[in-house]
Design an enzyme around this catalytic site. Structure first.
Site, PDB file in Angstrom:
ATOM      1  N   ASP A  47     -36.513  20.522  -6.802  1.00 52.43           N
ATOM      2  CA  ASP A  47     -36.520  20.816  -7.586  1.00 52.43           C
ATOM      3  C   ASP A  47     -38.182  19.905  -8.875  1.00 52.43           C
ATOM      4  O   ASP A  47     -39.041  19.928  -8.175  1.00 52.43           O
ATOM      5  CB  ASP A  47     -35.989  19.590  -9.454  1.00 52.43           C
ATOM      6  CG  ASP A  47     -35.463  18.572  -9.351  1.00 52.43           C
ATOM      7  OD1 ASP A  47     -36.511  18.048  -8.823  1.00 52.43           O
ATOM      8  OD2 ASP A  47     -34.860  18.088  -9.124  1.00 52.43           O
TER       9      ASP A  47
ATOM     10  N   GLU B 100     -33.000  18.488  -1.981  1.00 55.03           N
ATOM     11  CA  GLU B 100     -32.899  18.587  -2.850  1.00 55.03           C
ATOM     12  C   GLU B 100     -34.235  18.281  -3.922  1.00 55.03           C
ATOM     13  O   GLU B 100     -35.019  18.063  -5.087  1.00 55.03           O
ATOM     14  CB  GLU B 100     -33.174  16.816  -3.291  1.00 55.03           C
ATOM     15  CG  GLU B 100     -31.940  16.473  -2.385  1.00 55.03           C
ATOM     16  CD  GLU B 100     -31.415  14.911  -2.477  1.00 55.03           C
ATOM     17  OE1 GLU B 100     -31.896  14.483  -3.829  1.00 55.03           O
ATOM     18  OE2 GLU B 100     -30.806  14.149  -1.612  1.00 55.03           O
TER      19      GLU B 100
ATOM     20  N   HIS C 293     -38.860  15.832  -5.303  1.00 51.98           N
ATOM     21  CA  HIS C 293     -38.168  15.744  -6.810  1.00 51.98           C
ATOM     22  C   HIS C 293     -39.481  15.737  -7.279  1.00 51.98           C
ATOM     23  O   HIS C 293     -40.117  14.279  -6.813  1.00 51.98           O
ATOM     24  CB  HIS C 293     -37.576  14.584  -7.003  1.00 51.98           C
ATOM     25  CG  HIS C 293     -36.408  14.859  -6.522  1.00 51.98           C
ATOM     26  ND1 HIS C 293     -35.370  15.808  -6.611  1.00 51.98           N
ATOM     27  CD2 HIS C 293     -35.444  13.936  -5.970  1.00 51.98           C
ATOM     28  CE1 HIS C 293     -33.932  15.749  -6.557  1.00 51.98           C
ATOM     29  NE2 HIS C 293     -34.257  14.252  -5.872  1.00 51.98           N
TER      30      HIS C 293
ATOM     31  N   ASN D 212     -32.310  11.074   5.501  1.00 52.76           N
ATOM     32  CA  ASN D 212     -32.782  11.933   4.080  1.00 52.76           C
ATOM     33  C   ASN D 212     -33.468  11.035   3.271  1.00 52.76           C
ATOM     34  O   ASN D 212     -33.215   9.741   3.276  1.00 52.76           O
ATOM     35  CB  ASN D 212     -31.575  12.168   3.074  1.00 52.76           C
ATOM     36  CG  ASN D 212     -32.711  13.353   2.288  1.00 52.76           C
ATOM     37  OD1 ASN D 212     -33.371  14.677   2.916  1.00 52.76           O
ATOM     38  ND2 ASN D 212     -31.734  12.898   0.985  1.00 52.76           N
TER      39      ASN D 212
ATOM     40  N   GLU E 154     -32.311   7.646   1.892  1.00 54.84           N
ATOM     41  CA  GLU E 154     -33.924   6.762   0.757  1.00 54.84           C
ATOM     42  C   GLU E 154     -33.407   5.320   2.044  1.00 54.84           C
ATOM     43  O   GLU E 154     -32.826   4.372   0.622  1.00 54.84           O
ATOM     44  CB  GLU E 154     -33.228   6.994  -0.527  1.00 54.84           C
ATOM     45  CG  GLU E 154     -32.520   8.005  -1.113  1.00 54.84           C
ATOM     46  CD  GLU E 154     -32.761   8.512  -2.313  1.00 54.84           C
ATOM     47  OE1 GLU E 154     -32.237   6.516  -2.769  1.00 54.84           O
ATOM     48  OE2 GLU E 154     -32.855   9.183  -2.948  1.00 54.84           O
TER      49      GLU E 154
END
Length: 983
Positions: free
Chosen positions: A564, A562, A533, A498, A455
């Site tokens: 979801d 990651e 996300h 990432n 990030e």
């Protein structure tokens, strides 16, 4: 107590004799509580120590007519003793009431036992300061581990000569004690039922603290936010088992309360949240509820209630800790790792390696990512002090079970201790290098990939870089250093950068430019990780695909790290139970996303879900505490529609979309009328090379349809079929069309455009089905919806001009057309505004003249003050949530400014400049909103709305907008109006 040890054999013999001569209650492990009320004598209690007298006295009693009087003491440990009959492995709640004959002392209940092969031990159960003016409760819990002799429960006093009384001694075996089945407390005994203070808090069972029934637990005199009631749950929980914990709380003042658990192994404490702190109104009962799986071997385990801050007193009632029986995982469904053409992984914590969770993990997944165990705060909490137990456990488990491991993460702005950034740039980079050498070095050859930095991109900055402490101290050098050192330490590990939101255009471009720049310098970046996300609505799967294709041009590996899919599209909504329709929609959303992954498998080598199942997801507490279900398996580890969307989409039930159809009469000529640009196209999921976007409008003439079709293989039989009321309306790419159907087809780059007007019977209400067919490939897109008619999209125009923002209405405002707020979302009368808009380079100017004779700013909540809210959607996305550059800008009649909308409002608050002037009968607001991400002028369109809040005293009593009728403008941009630009 050395003199006591010499007496224990004599006392034991005496107790055994008494047990044979006196009728006493049954053993403590019987189903019913054992109560000593002394109404029939001493009931098995005997003197402890020379000279001690123990008698059932009728002079004074707490209840009934008698109590146990203890006199003749000369040592602290002198008192009354009973054989408690505890059973091995069981836990007991022990309560008693004590009263001094004279004066004050500390009276305690203590267990004496001699472990087999060991020395006699003394274990405190309960204690309290007791005086001679009233009865005081002693309450505690005791777990008998067994393998001991000479078991005794006795009362003692800090004053060796004090005489005292005991009454109503109760020993209750806890439900599920010893079998891991949980427990519950309701305080209906009028006692604290084993709860204790974590520090100096005062606990008392009182009627005033009851939620229901006669008693609850009052918690007061707290010394810190963490100081409150705690309950030992070690005896009633089993490792690897799952539990639901629930407790009701009521604070005296509004505060955030949560339920946590403390576990210890040896002298090392750890703390886990069961229910994250949530805001609770003063005097209101609120349930704190969550699930917990004990994943560790521990020798201490206690649940406790705490506040996020402060020491507000609160009440507690109706605590339950219920074992959730394990449900066998499904073995008759395909293993995910067997049906995908790339590595499928999941984030894990220690509990996910146990029991049915471990079975699910091993059956479906090929790789794991430790969710928190390899981050800086977990591995190096203090400089040079490294802790690897949790990381080692997960890495060892993975290798023992044939699972690959991704490392996450070596450098991040979050979960990094402040000490890391102290000192000079050289100090910070030295610590970073030392940390990476220690952590990556420990797992060299055991992890196949590392998220080296996490990030680091902020697309709202001119250079696209996050202004973290890393960047503020070292610039880009922390990234360069991290990758250099990681490569030196573990040459075989793949090294990733990432980030989240990489599927959004501005973020993807900023990430692309950063990776391109660093790789050109020789920084050893092997790949890019896309967190993904997302939610059930946005962003569209095509944005994900565009990102993967763009990054592929850099020649790097790519992974989804990651994933979801939240069932929510905003930051405030919450469901008590998630509707089945949303879970089906989520299943189709997963299908669309994994269709992208399959098509891009040449550029994508791994996909990791950010959690194994819905019972453990970070989205249960972020951005607020709420029920969420973002993963493939539910909280019982059973396959959801989301799983079938990945493993076998043919098993999904068809999805019917809800679509709002505005009133409108676009020109039907195949050229895309301006009316269509007021809303974004509804994009259909891509199938092969076939994709499409569609819209509808309604009028008295019928239902207008737009279809923008991407289909590079031209074929005369390509067609769009619209089915309404059971009638198929077929529009062919090259004609002819259905008889009586007004339709035009235009050629576009890569496909064709259909515009059609269906007969008047197709009114824009009810069901509609649209099918796009590619004749050459036989691919098809099928979309079904339920239409709801809504009013026409409201539009206005901003004139070109630059006003002075001072609260005075300049003449330049007369260039702009005036609109009025007249759509009531609260009440039906109150304050209103006349609004005009201007624009210049990169800025939108708004004038609102508010009619409101009574002004109030009494409420602490800005939305309940007299104010104007300006809503701006930079790309007119009309989404059910806010994008990162959408904004809600609120200005009160006194000039107070507040900004809301996106997840990080601080990123846009600098866009707003404003001035306010109060005038007779109301106030004037002038505002300038900078729009650095929007191209203003020409054919550009903004989503736009204005709302006036009317306050009476400390409450908002009316609210009116220009466009949005839903009252949800603060959550969704979907029903805002549209603003164009005059040249």
């Amino acid at each position: 107590m050395s003199s006591l040890r010499s007496l224990h054999s004599l006392l034991t013999a005496a107790l055994l004799c008494l047990a044979t001569l006196v009728a006493v209650p049954g053993p403590a492990h019987a189903a019913q509580p054992v109560t000593y009320d002394f109404e029939s004598g001493t009931q098995g209690w005997a003197p402890r120590g020379d000279g001690v007298s123990v008698t059932a006295s009728s002079e004074l009693a707490r209840s009934g007519t008698a109590s146990l009087l203890v006199t003749g003491r000369s040592e602290n440990w002198h008192g009354a003793v009973v054989a408690p009959g505890f059973a091995e492995g069981r836990t007991y709640a022990v309560t008693a009431f004590a009263r001094a004959v004279a004066g004050e002392s500390t009276i305690a209940l203590t267990v004496q036992r001699t472990p087999d092969g060991g020395d006699t031990v003394y274990e405190r159960v309960a204690a309290a300061t007791v005086g001679d003016t009233g009865w005081v409760e002693l309450s505690g819990r005791y777990t008998f581990t067994g393998a001991s002799t000479d078991l005794q429960l006795y009362a003692e006093s800090s004053d060796p000569a004090a005489a005292y009384r005991l009454d109503d001694v109760t020993i209750t075996e806890e439900p599920g004690s010893g079998d891991g089945n949980g427990t519950s407390t309701d305080f209906e005994t009028g006692t604290v039922q084993g709860w204790r203070a974590r520090a100096s808090a005062t606990l008392a069972a009182t009627p005033a603290a009851a939620r229901q029934g006669g008693y609850g637990l009052a918690v007061s005199d707290r010394s810190a936010s963490w100081d409150g009631p705690a309950l030992d749950v070690l005896p009633v929980m089993a490792k690897g088992a799952k539990y639901t914990a629930s407790v009701w709380v009521r604070p005296e003042e509004a505060t955030s309360l949560g339920l946590s658990i403390e576990r210890r192994s040896g002298d090392t404490p750890s703390y886990d949240q069961i229910a994250a702190p949530r805001e609770v109104a003063a005097g209101q009962w609120t349930e704190l509820k969550g699930t917990y799986t004990l994943g560790h071997d521990v020798d201490f385990l206690a649940v406790y209630v705490e506040s996020a801050s402060g020491t507000t007193p609160f009440a507690v009632d109706d605590f339950t800790l219920a074992h959730v029986p394990a449900v066998p995982i499904q073995r008759d469904i395909p293993a995910l790792k067997d049906v995908l053409g790339f590595t499928i992984g999941t984030a894990v914590q220690r509990p996910q390696t146990l029991g049915e969770h471990g079975e699910l993990l091993r059956r479906h997944f090929e790789s794991v990512t430790p969710g928190n165990q390899l981050k800086w705060d977990a591995t190096e909490p203090r400089e040079g002090e490294f802790t690897f137990a949790e990381g080692d456990h997960l890495v060892d488990y993975a290798h023992a079970n044939g699972l690959k491991v991704r490392g996450h993460t070596l450098a991040w702005h979050s979960q990094t201790p402040d000490w890391v950034f102290e000192g000079t740039k050289a100090d910070v980079l030295r610590r970073l290098e030392n940390h990476i050498r220690a952590v990556a070095g420990r797992y060299k050859g055991r992890l196949y990939a590392w998220d080296v930095v996490n990030e680091v991109v902020d697309e709202n900055q001119p250079d696209g870089l996050r202004r973290s402490k890393w960047f503020q101290t070292t610039g880009l050098d922390y990234i360069r250093t991290a990758f250099r050192v990681a490569r030196e330490v573990d040459p075989d590990a793949k090294l990733y950068i990432n980030d989240y939101n990489t599927e959004f255009p501005r973020k993807r471009r900023a990430l692309y430019e950063l990776v391109r720049k660093l790789r050109a310098e020789g920084v050893p970046i092997d790949g890019v990780g896309h967190q993904l996300h997302v939610n059930i609505e946005q962003p569209h799967a095509s944005e994900i695909e565009e990102t993967i294709e763009l990054i592929a041009g850099l020649g790097v590996d790519q992974q989804v790290t990651e994933l979801d899919v939240s069932v929510y599209t905003d930051f405030v909504q919450s469901y008590p139970e998630i509707p089945a329709a949303l879970l089906l929609k989520q299943g189709h959303r997963y299908k669309e996303i994994f269709d992208v992954f399959r098509r891009q498998s040449g550029h994508l080598n791994s996909v990791t879900l950010w959690g194994l199942a819905d019972d453990d997801t970070w989205l249960s507490t972020f951005p607020i505490t709420r029920l969420n279900a973002p993963l493939l398996f539910d909280d019982r580890l059973q396959a959801k529609p989301a799983y079938w969307g990945v493993a076998d989409p043919a098993r999904l039930e068809p999805l019917v979309h809800d679509v709002e159809v505005p009133e409108g009469t676009p020109k039907i000529d195949g050229r895309r009328d301006r009316e269509w640009d007021l809303l974004p196209d509804v994009r259909l999921a891509r199938n092969g090379d076939l994709s499409a976007g569609i819209q509808f409008r309604r009028s008295a003439k019928g239902l207008s349809v737009l279809a923008e079709v991407t289909d590079p293989a031209r074929d005369g039989q390509d067609a769009v079929t619209v089915t309404v009321g059971g009638t198929d309306h077929v529009i062919r790419r090259t004609g002819p069309h259905a008889k009586g159907l007004r339709a035009h087809v235009g050629k576009t780059s890569g496909g064709y455009r259909v515009e059609a007007l269906l007969p008047a019977g197709a009114s824009g209400a009810g069901g509609v089905r649209l099918t796009v067919r590619d004749a050459s490939s036989q691919d098809a897109l099928v979309w079904a919806g339920e239409m709801t008619p809504v009013p026409a999209v409201r539009t206005t125009t901003a004139a070109r001009g630059t006003p002075q923002i001072d609260g005075t209405v300049d003449a330049v405002w007369a260039r702009a057309p005036e609109i009025r707020t007249a759509t009531w979302v609260q009440g039906s009368a109150g304050a209103t505004a006349r609004v005009r808009t201007l624009w210049d380079a990169g800025r939108l100017h708004v004038l609102a003249r508010v009619s409101d004779p009574r002004l109030s700013e009494e409420s602490p909540d800005p939305w309940q003050q007299d104010s104007v809210e300006i809503f701006v959607d930079a790309d007119n996305g009309k989404t059910k949530g806010y994008g990162d550059d959408d904004g809600q800008y609120r200005i009160s009649f006194t000039g107070r400014r507040t900004v809301g909308g996106p997840l990080d409002p601080a990123a846009i608050e600098g866009n707003l400049t404003s001035a306010v002037r109060q005038v007779p009968g109301g106030y004037v607001v002038e505002a300038t909103i900078g729009l650095p991400t929007a191209a203003l002028g020409g054919d550009a369109l903004l989503g736009f709305d204005v709302q006036v809040n009317d306050a009476t005293g400390a409450s908002r009593t009316a609210a009116v907008t220009w466009s949005d009728p839903t009252g949800r403008a603060h959550l969704s941009t979907a029903r805002w109006g549209v603003l164009g630009f005059a040249r």
